[in-house]
Design a protein around this motif. Structure first.
Motif, mmCIF file in Angstrom:
data_model
loop_
_atom_site.group_PDB
_atom_site.id
_atom_site.type_symbol
_atom_site.label_atom_id
_atom_site.label_comp_id
_atom_site.label_asym_id
_atom_site.label_seq_id
_atom_site.Cartn_x
_atom_site.Cartn_y
_atom_site.Cartn_z
ATOM 1 N N GLU A 1 -16.975 -3.237 9.916
ATOM 2 C CA GLU A 1 -18.287 -3.083 9.282
ATOM 3 C C GLU A 1 -18.939 -4.444 9.045
ATOM 4 O OE1 GLU A 1 -18.497 0.113 6.036
ATOM 5 O OE2 GLU A 1 -16.333 -0.197 6.331
ATOM 6 N N ALA A 2 -18.136 -5.422 8.627
ATOM 7 C CA ALA A 2 -18.662 -6.768 8.414
ATOM 8 C C ALA A 2 -19.180 -7.345 9.727
ATOM 9 C CB ALA A 2 -17.591 -7.671 7.806
ATOM 10 N N LEU A 3 -18.410 -7.154 10.794
ATOM 11 C CA LEU A 3 -18.833 -7.633 12.108
ATOM 12 C C LEU A 3 -20.163 -6.994 12.504
ATOM 13 C CD1 LEU A 3 -18.426 -9.159 14.761
ATOM 14 C CD2 LEU A 3 -16.993 -7.249 15.544
ATOM 15 N N ASN A 4 -20.288 -5.694 12.294
ATOM 16 C CA ASN A 4 -21.545 -5.006 12.617
ATOM 17 C C ASN A 4 -22.705 -5.573 11.796
ATOM 18 O OD1 ASN A 4 -20.407 -3.318 14.538
ATOM 19 N ND2 ASN A 4 -19.986 -1.686 13.070
ATOM 20 N N SER A 5 -22.429 -5.837 10.533
ATOM 21 C CA SER A 5 -23.461 -6.390 9.658
ATOM 22 C C SER A 5 -23.929 -7.755 10.163
ATOM 23 C CB SER A 5 -22.905 -6.489 8.232
ATOM 24 O OG SER A 5 -23.899 -6.939 7.349
ATOM 25 N N PHE A 6 -22.986 -8.635 10.467
ATOM 26 C CA PHE A 6 -23.342 -9.972 10.945
ATOM 27 C C PHE A 6 -23.963 -9.922 12.343
ATOM 28 C CE2 PHE A 6 -19.914 -11.293 7.877
ATOM 29 C CZ PHE A 6 -20.796 -11.815 6.944
ATOM 30 N N SER A 7 -23.474 -9.018 13.193
ATOM 31 C CA SER A 7 -24.044 -8.884 14.537
ATOM 32 C C SER A 7 -25.500 -8.439 14.467
ATOM 33 C CB SER A 7 -23.236 -7.888 15.373
ATOM 34 O OG SER A 7 -21.944 -8.382 15.605
ATOM 35 N N VAL B 1 -24.704 -9.849 -6.087
ATOM 36 C CA VAL B 1 -23.921 -11.096 -6.082
ATOM 37 C C VAL B 1 -23.078 -11.188 -7.356
ATOM 38 C CG1 VAL B 1 -24.077 -13.628 -6.148
ATOM 39 C CG2 VAL B 1 -25.529 -12.322 -4.573
ATOM 40 N N LEU B 2 -23.681 -10.853 -8.492
ATOM 41 C CA LEU B 2 -22.933 -10.865 -9.759
ATOM 42 C C LEU B 2 -21.744 -9.911 -9.682
ATOM 43 C CD1 LEU B 2 -22.704 -11.656 -12.838
ATOM 44 C CD2 LEU B 2 -24.028 -9.560 -13.267
ATOM 45 N N TYR B 3 -21.982 -8.698 -9.212
ATOM 46 C CA TYR B 3 -20.887 -7.728 -9.102
ATOM 47 C C TYR B 3 -19.764 -8.255 -8.221
ATOM 48 C CZ TYR B 3 -23.219 -3.789 -11.453
ATOM 49 O OH TYR B 3 -23.793 -2.953 -12.369
ATOM 50 N N ASP B 4 -20.123 -8.893 -7.127
ATOM 51 C CA ASP B 4 -19.096 -9.465 -6.255
ATOM 52 C C ASP B 4 -18.297 -10.531 -7.005
ATOM 53 O OD1 ASP B 4 -17.670 -10.111 -3.799
ATOM 54 O OD2 ASP B 4 -18.935 -11.902 -3.751
ATOM 55 N N LYS B 5 -18.985 -11.389 -7.726
ATOM 56 C CA LYS B 5 -18.309 -12.482 -8.445
ATOM 57 C C LYS B 5 -17.346 -11.971 -9.511
ATOM 58 C CE LYS B 5 -21.711 -16.136 -7.838
ATOM 59 N NZ LYS B 5 -22.673 -17.033 -8.505
ATOM 60 N N ILE B 6 -17.655 -10.816 -10.087
ATOM 61 C CA ILE B 6 -16.775 -10.299 -11.145
ATOM 62 C C ILE B 6 -15.803 -9.239 -10.624
ATOM 63 C CG2 ILE B 6 -18.355 -10.923 -13.011
ATOM 64 C CD1 ILE B 6 -19.197 -7.980 -13.207
ATOM 65 N N GLY B 7 -15.685 -9.150 -9.304
ATOM 66 C CA GLY B 7 -14.667 -8.288 -8.709
ATOM 67 C C GLY B 7 -15.064 -6.835 -8.534
ATOM 68 N N LYS B 8 -16.339 -6.531 -8.594
ATOM 69 C CA LYS B 8 -16.814 -5.156 -8.411
ATOM 70 C C LYS B 8 -17.472 -5.032 -7.029
ATOM 71 C CE LYS B 8 -17.898 -4.069 -13.249
ATOM 72 N NZ LYS B 8 -19.012 -3.613 -14.132
ATOM 73 N N GLN B 9 -16.653 -5.195 -5.979
ATOM 74 C CA GLN B 9 -17.205 -5.237 -4.635
ATOM 75 C C GLN B 9 -17.852 -3.917 -4.203
ATOM 76 O OE1 GLN B 9 -14.276 -7.020 -5.308
ATOM 77 N NE2 GLN B 9 -15.397 -8.932 -5.106
ATOM 78 N N SER C 1 -29.782 -10.394 1.652
ATOM 79 C CA SER C 1 -29.044 -9.193 1.230
ATOM 80 C C SER C 1 -28.138 -8.691 2.346
ATOM 81 C CB SER C 1 -30.016 -8.083 0.815
ATOM 82 O OG SER C 1 -30.787 -8.497 -0.281
ATOM 83 N N ARG C 2 -28.649 -8.717 3.557
ATOM 84 C CA ARG C 2 -27.857 -8.253 4.697
ATOM 85 C C ARG C 2 -26.671 -9.180 4.930
ATOM 86 N NH1 ARG C 2 -32.335 -8.107 8.899
ATOM 87 N NH2 ARG C 2 -30.701 -7.468 10.333
ATOM 88 N N PHE C 3 -26.893 -10.484 4.803
ATOM 89 C CA PHE C 3 -25.815 -11.460 4.973
ATOM 90 C C PHE C 3 -24.736 -11.255 3.911
ATOM 91 C CE2 PHE C 3 -23.881 -15.580 3.926
ATOM 92 C CZ PHE C 3 -23.328 -15.895 5.154
ATOM 93 N N TYR C 4 -25.162 -11.153 2.655
ATOM 94 C CA TYR C 4 -24.186 -11.041 1.579
ATOM 95 C C TYR C 4 -23.396 -9.731 1.663
ATOM 96 C CZ TYR C 4 -22.045 -12.702 -2.639
ATOM 97 O OH TYR C 4 -21.122 -13.192 -3.527
ATOM 98 N N LYS C 5 -24.040 -8.676 2.150
ATOM 99 C CA LYS C 5 -23.314 -7.419 2.349
ATOM 100 C C LYS C 5 -22.159 -7.642 3.324
ATOM 101 C CE LYS C 5 -23.669 -2.644 3.837
ATOM 102 N NZ LYS C 5 -24.529 -1.573 4.363
ATOM 103 N N GLY C 6 -22.401 -8.392 4.390
ATOM 104 C CA GLY C 6 -21.332 -8.705 5.338
ATOM 105 C C GLY C 6 -20.201 -9.482 4.685
ATOM 106 N N ILE C 7 -20.545 -10.417 3.815
ATOM 107 C CA ILE C 7 -19.538 -11.198 3.085
ATOM 108 C C ILE C 7 -18.651 -10.270 2.261
ATOM 109 C CG2 ILE C 7 -19.206 -12.907 1.230
ATOM 110 C CD1 ILE C 7 -20.126 -14.212 3.814
ATOM 111 N N VAL C 8 -19.285 -9.367 1.526
ATOM 112 C CA VAL C 8 -18.524 -8.446 0.664
ATOM 113 C C VAL C 8 -17.653 -7.527 1.506
ATOM 114 C CG1 VAL C 8 -18.697 -6.611 -1.069
ATOM 115 C CG2 VAL C 8 -20.232 -8.592 -1.198
ATOM 116 N N LEU C 9 -18.186 -7.020 2.599
ATOM 117 C CA LEU C 9 -17.382 -6.159 3.479
ATOM 118 C C LEU C 9 -16.155 -6.916 3.996
ATOM 119 C CD1 LEU C 9 -20.270 -4.420 5.439
ATOM 120 C CD2 LEU C 9 -18.596 -3.262 3.957
ATOM 121 N N GLY C 10 -16.331 -8.181 4.351
ATOM 122 C CA GLY C 10 -15.203 -9.002 4.804
ATOM 123 C C GLY C 10 -14.155 -9.160 3.717
ATOM 124 N N LYS C 11 -14.604 -9.379 2.482
ATOM 125 C CA LYS C 11 -13.660 -9.511 1.358
ATOM 126 C C LYS C 11 -12.852 -8.238 1.154
ATOM 127 C CE LYS C 11 -16.170 -12.873 -1.443
ATOM 128 N NZ LYS C 11 -16.856 -13.083 -2.740
#
Length: 182
Positions: A137-143, A93-101, A121-131
């Protein structure tokens, strides 16, 4: 109110690491981050390798706008307990917030490997993939998350968003209608 109770417990036993840790958690929740750090530091003086205290100290540092020190404490937490998935998740989450997706995805994958049933963790991975505009990949993660946790409305909502991003508007609308009906 909880902090008052933890303070009473600490008066009786100043080395009560559970009370110190829980006081730190409560202080983090009310955004008194410096006080939380003090409480975690006291717990860490007693038990320097307490992964949860190291992890939550890192959260406080990150919330205070100090990502470098937060990363250091996440690493200390991971070193103290390599199987403590929360530290990996929070570091992601920290890495995502500082732009290290990309780095966020790697560390979230570690969290998922350690605790595959944890939906956060699985949910947030989908968020990062969407960003990253990796919508398929994000769709697969959320599905996948929706399949294993059918009541996870946030995952369902983001599944609809990813469908819309992929131009599958009819399917997205069906999901949004389903959410509204619930």
């Amino acid at each position: 109110a909880a902090i008052v109770l933890f303070n009473q417990a600490l008066k009786a036993d100043p080395k009560n690491t559970q009370a110190l840790y829980n006081k730190g958690l409560a202080l983090n929740q009310i955004r008194k981050y410096q006080d939380a750090i003090t409480s975690f530091d006291r717990a860490l003086e007693i038990n320097p390798d307490d992964a949860p205290s190291l992890n939550n100290r890192a959260i406080a540092l990150g919330e205070m706008g100090n990502p470098e020190d937060a990363e250091e404490y996440y690493d200390k937490s991971i070193k103290a307990d390599p199987k403590y998935a929360a530290a990996y998740y929070n570091k992601g989450v920290l890495y995502d917030k500082i732009g290290k997706q990309e780095e966020a995805l790697e560390i979230l994958d570690e969290a998922i490997k350690i605790d595959p049933k944890n939906s956060s963790s699985r949910f947030y991975k989908g968020i990062v993939l969407g960003k990253l505009n990796r919508h398929e990949e994000a769709l697969n993660s959320f599905s996948n998350l929706c399949n294993s946790h059918p009541q996870h409305m946030d995952a369902l909502f983001h599944k609809g968003i990813e469908l819309a991003e992929l131009g599958k508007h009819k399917q997205a609308l069906e999901i949004f209608d389903k959410i509204l009906s619930k």
